[in-house]
Design an enzyme around this catalytic site. Structure first.
Site, short mmCIF file in Angstrom:
data_model
loop_
_atom_site.label_atom_id
_atom_site.label_comp_id
_atom_site.label_asym_id
_atom_site.label_seq_id
_atom_site.Cartn_x
_atom_site.Cartn_y
_atom_site.Cartn_z
CE1 TYR A 78 -3.22 -2.81 0.06
CE2 TYR A 78 -3.96 -2.10 2.20
CZ TYR A 78 -4.08 -2.94 1.11
OH TYR A 78 -5.09 -3.88 1.09
CE LYS A 102 0.60 -17.50 -3.36
NZ LYS A 102 -0.20 -18.73 -3.27
CG ASP A 145 -2.74 -19.87 -1.40
OD1 ASP A 145 -1.95 -19.78 -0.44
OD2 ASP A 145 -2.44 -20.46 -2.45
CG ASP A 149 -7.34 -4.21 3.83
OD1 ASP A 149 -8.35 -4.18 4.56
OD2 ASP A 149 -7.19 -3.44 2.86
CG ASP A 201 -12.55 -6.31 6.16
OD1 ASP A 201 -12.02 -5.83 7.19
OD2 ASP A 201 -13.12 -5.62 5.30
#
Ligand code: NAD
Length: 359
Positions: free
Chosen positions: A143, A194, A226, A250, A254
């Site tokens: 980000y 990852k 994943d 993020d 959620d």
């Protein structure tokens, strides 16, 4: 830190002032009960600050938060300010606050209250007893990485790009927070990356493993993102603390939060910087503002997180948590968590009921 614990209170917009009022009463009662001197100072942020000063994060608020021991935030934003330039939107106040205080670790607990187990979209046996803490890196990663942008290529097509960057110190500090938090909970950390594809997260895995050498009393595991997304839905009870990058955090936080049913129940803490920020994960809910329909529990539990993480008042945290459980157990519900057979109450009534339990 002096004996007086200075709390900057930033109610913000929409339902912010309503939910903050209830959380503040809870803190005041805890102060009385434990003989702790809390000093509350209110400041402006977001749309309320724009209306008063033209700036979503005025100088005065900046000085206030920097001189505080903890910041309690409601929420910012609303349709009134949506037409403004991005640079002076209410949400800018929030980013400014986080940047000013350097809050790089976002803690989001996703805990299922037995009393609300039917509010989740997942099966009872899957979610009963779930108690996860997602520790998300908040100020680095893709980000913020440079270079980033959208370029026009020679053939007229476009190229969009972002950069995933983490340095060793950035990973070390978030890993330490995760291990410290795990020591106050179930002593298990799952680091999500990852590393099979992204070199940057291979470094993440190596550094977390290194930091773990100082935390041998905590169990460490690694998981690809994943698989983590899948496991959160398949068997969320396997997790205690999840530590991960900004973007993975993020998304996963959620997903984890929705295991619990209502956004009005979910607190958060952003810490690791100069001063911690404690706020519900939801926004200013302009659709229900001023109607007494807001659920104050996310904010009250954010205040509880403040007591635990900013002031090491673990017992006070447990007392508030138990008071919330007791009120839910008696069937009291704000509209967002209303169930058959429940008693619907307003925001201030819910606050009062929790206060009564605490007393
Ligand atoms: P929101 O979280 O404000 O609301 C989403 C839905 O959840 C709405 O239906 C709302 O009524 C409900 N809801 C939220 N909190 C609730 C509570 N405590 N009790 C009961 N119901 C609750 O998200 P949104 O509608 O997308 O955004 C509204 C405004 O909030 C926007 O301006 C947005 O930018 C801002 N926002 C601010 C923050 C923040 O301050 N941290 C976070 C997200 C959104």
């Amino acid at each position: 830190m002096s004996d007086v614990k200075k709390i900057a209170v930033l109610p913000g917009d929409g339902i912010g002032p309503e939910i903050i009022a209830e959380a503040r009463k809870v803190l005041e009662l805890v102060g009385e009960k434990t003989g702790t001197a809390f000093e509350f100072t209110e400041g402006l942020i977001g749309g309320a600050a724009i209306d008063a000063t033209g700036n979503p994060f005025p100088e005065e608020t900046q000085e206030l938060v920097k001189a505080s021991d903890a910041v309690m935030l409601g929420a910012v934003g609303g349709p009134k300010w949506e037409g403004l330039d991005y640079a002076i939107r209410p949400e800018r106040g929030l980013l400014g606050l986080r940047a000013t205080l350097g809050a790089f670790a976002n803690l989001r607990p996703a805990k299922i209250y037995d009393e609300l187990v039917d509010a989740s979209t997942l099966k009872k046996e899957v979610i009963e007893g779930v108690d996860i803490m997602v520790v998300r890196e908040l100020t680095g990663g893709i980000y913020f990485g440079e270079p980033k942008g959208v370029e026009v290529l020679a053939d007229g097509s476009k190229k969009g790009f972002n950069t995933l960057v983490y340095t060793t110190p950035e990973i070390e500090r978030i890993a330490k927070i995760a291990f410290d938090v795990a020591r106050q909970r179930g002593r298990k950390v799952c680091s999500v990356d990852k590393a099979n594809v992204l070199e940057c997260t291979e470094l993440w895995r190596d550094v977390v493993t290194d930091v773990h050498k100082d935390y041998k009393d905590v169990e460490l595991s690694h998981m690809y993102v994943d698989n983590a997304a899948m496991q959160l839905i398949r068997n969320p009870k396997q997790f205690d603390v999840i530590v991960t990058t900004n973007m993975f955090g993020d998304i996963l936080s959620d997903a984890a939060s929705m295991l619990t049913g209502s956004i009005g129940m979910l607190p958060s803490a952003s810490m690791g910087g100069m001063v911690g920020i404690y706020e519900p994960i939801h926004g200013s809910a302009p659709d229900i503002a001023g109607q007494g329909k807001a659920n104050p529990i996310a904010t009250i539990m954010s205040a509880a997180m403040m007591l635990k993480y900013a002031f090491a008042m673990d017992d006070a945290y447990d007392d508030i948590d138990n008071a919330v459980i007791a009120v839910l157990g008696k069937g009291f519900r704000t509209p967002d968590i209303m169930q058959e057979g429940g008693t619907e109450v307003t925001c201030s009534k819910m606050g009062e009921l929790i206060l009564n339990e605490l007393t």
